[in-house]
Design a protein around this motif. Structure first.
Motif, mmCIF file in Angstrom:
data_model
loop_
_atom_site.group_PDB
_atom_site.id
_atom_site.type_symbol
_atom_site.label_atom_id
_atom_site.label_comp_id
_atom_site.label_asym_id
_atom_site.label_seq_id
_atom_site.Cartn_x
_atom_site.Cartn_y
_atom_site.Cartn_z
ATOM 1 N N THR A 176 1.058 5.178 -8.903
ATOM 2 C CA THR A 176 0.097 4.322 -9.600
ATOM 3 C C THR A 176 0.260 4.329 -11.112
ATOM 4 O O THR A 176 -0.442 3.603 -11.818
ATOM 5 C CB THR A 176 -1.340 4.763 -9.251
ATOM 6 N N GLU B 252 0.827 -1.203 0.000
ATOM 7 C CA GLU B 252 0.000 0.000 0.000
ATOM 8 C C GLU B 252 0.860 1.251 0.000
ATOM 9 O O GLU B 252 0.551 2.246 -0.670
ATOM 10 C CB GLU B 252 -0.933 -0.006 1.206
ATOM 11 N N GLN C 254 2.088 2.270 -3.418
ATOM 12 C CA GLN C 254 1.115 2.991 -4.227
ATOM 13 C C GLN C 254 1.083 4.481 -3.857
ATOM 14 O O GLN C 254 0.960 5.348 -4.729
ATOM 15 C CB GLN C 254 -0.275 2.380 -4.025
#
Length: 348
Positions: free
Chosen positions: A317, A284, A287
């Motif tokens: 991203t 996470e 990203q």
């Protein structure tokens, strides 16, 4: 291949085996011994260790004395009388072994003769322990190897030649289930004398699991030893540091042993995997925190991208910065706002 002790694999990448060395700290009182075993279990110990020595095996001169600190006062005792007071009988050893079995904690002991080894083997112990003072007693080392049981050899005070003699003697019996413990025979051991890098040396030289017989105060050494690959930690344990006797003062009490257990388990978690790459928890973050190629200004449709049209910004991203050369000269499908994260879908 890992060595199995009490149904636990001992070796690289395995949880460290934690032993509470009760030794003399039961003060010749089986009820105190049972209370101390209970406390060791609650403190996270995988096993407890006692000493089923025979005093006459190692002391013939009754004039020898031992000096230690007890509740701030210096005590001088006859070595013979002190050790004699803490001897375990065969029935004592059997009772303690049975109590540990019922409680679900490992039990082993340090013998000083062949009869003591035979008794432990008949009790069904999962491992034998040879103390640092007996490392050079090769007859005893040989007898331990001949049982076929996993055996722990402590290396306190030893030269590399003495360790090599003991290891060779043990392996000549055909038994390869050997664990070596780095040990500094000072009580307590000053941190400057710990030399925990010797754990690496022992493992590299002798090719077997290595641990630490920890005589230092606190939990630091055990956790650091795990960082060096220790598979086994043994630490003196007492119910109460103020009890009378030679070893209570420098032994870990339940609170300290619990802290050591927590430190070792945390160290094992922190060591984790040697595999390079992002952890699951980092995916996470990748990203959100990595950089993408983005439009450095508002761009019209069918615009050929130039280097000045591209900046590197969060989030991660889109195309990573290394994709900038691939973008140059390609035309936009539609008008793009400043800061738009560029992807192949944006281009003709």
């Amino acid at each position: 291949m890992a060595i199995i002790v009490d149904n636990r694999p001992i070796g690289s990448q395995q949880p460290c085996y934690l032993v509470a060395e009760i030794g003399l700290n039961y003060n010749g009182d089986l009820e105190l011994a049972r209370e101390t075993i209970d406390a060791a279990k609650r403190s996270g110990a995988d096993a407890v260790k006692f000493q089923n020595y025979v005093t006459e095996d190692f002391i013939s001169d009754h004039s020898l004395t031992h000096e230690y600190i007890e509740n701030g006062k210096t005590v001088v005792r006859s070595q013979y009388e002190m050790f004699k007071a803490y001897e375990l009988s065969e029935s004592d050893l059997e009772a303690l072994s049975g109590y540990c079995s019922d409680l679900g904690i490992g039990f082993h002991s340090t013998p000083t003769n062949a009869e003591g080894i035979r008794l432990l083997a008949e009790l069904g112990v999962g491992v034998l322990k040879n103390g640092s003072d007996y490392l050079t007693n090769l007859d005893l080392v040989r007898a331990m190897g001949a049982t076929g049981l996993p055996t722990v050899l402590s290396t306190g005070m030893a030269t590399v030649g003495e360790i090599d003699d003991a290891v060779r003697t043990f392996r000549q019996t055909g038994n390869d289930k050997l664990i070596l413990l780095h040990c500094v025979s000072n009580y307590p051991c000053d941190p400057k004398d710990l030399n925990l890098r010797r754990i690496d040396t022992l493992r590299d030289c002798f090719g077997c699991p290595v641990g630490l017989s920890d005589h230092s105060e606190g939990a630091m050494a055990a956790a650091l030893a795990v960082g060096r690959g220790a598979s086994w930690i043994e630490k003196h344990f007492t119910l109460d540091k103020t009890l009378p006797g030679p070893d209570h003062r420098f032994s870990a009490d339940p609170e300290e042993f619990s802290a050591m257990t927590a430190g070792v388990r945390l160290a094992e978690q922190a060591l984790g995997s040697p595999r390079l790459g992002p952890t699951d928890s980092e995916e996470e973050a990748r990203q959100g925190w990595r950089l993408s190629c983005v439009a450095s200004r508002a761009l019209e449709a069918d615009h050929p991208l130039q280097r000045s049209d591209i900046a590197f910004n969060r989030p991660g991203t889109g195309l990573p910065p290394k994709g900038v050369d691939w973008l140059l000269g390609r035309r936009t499908k539609k008008a793009l706002r400043k800061g738009h994260v560029l992807t192949p879908e944006d281009l003709l």
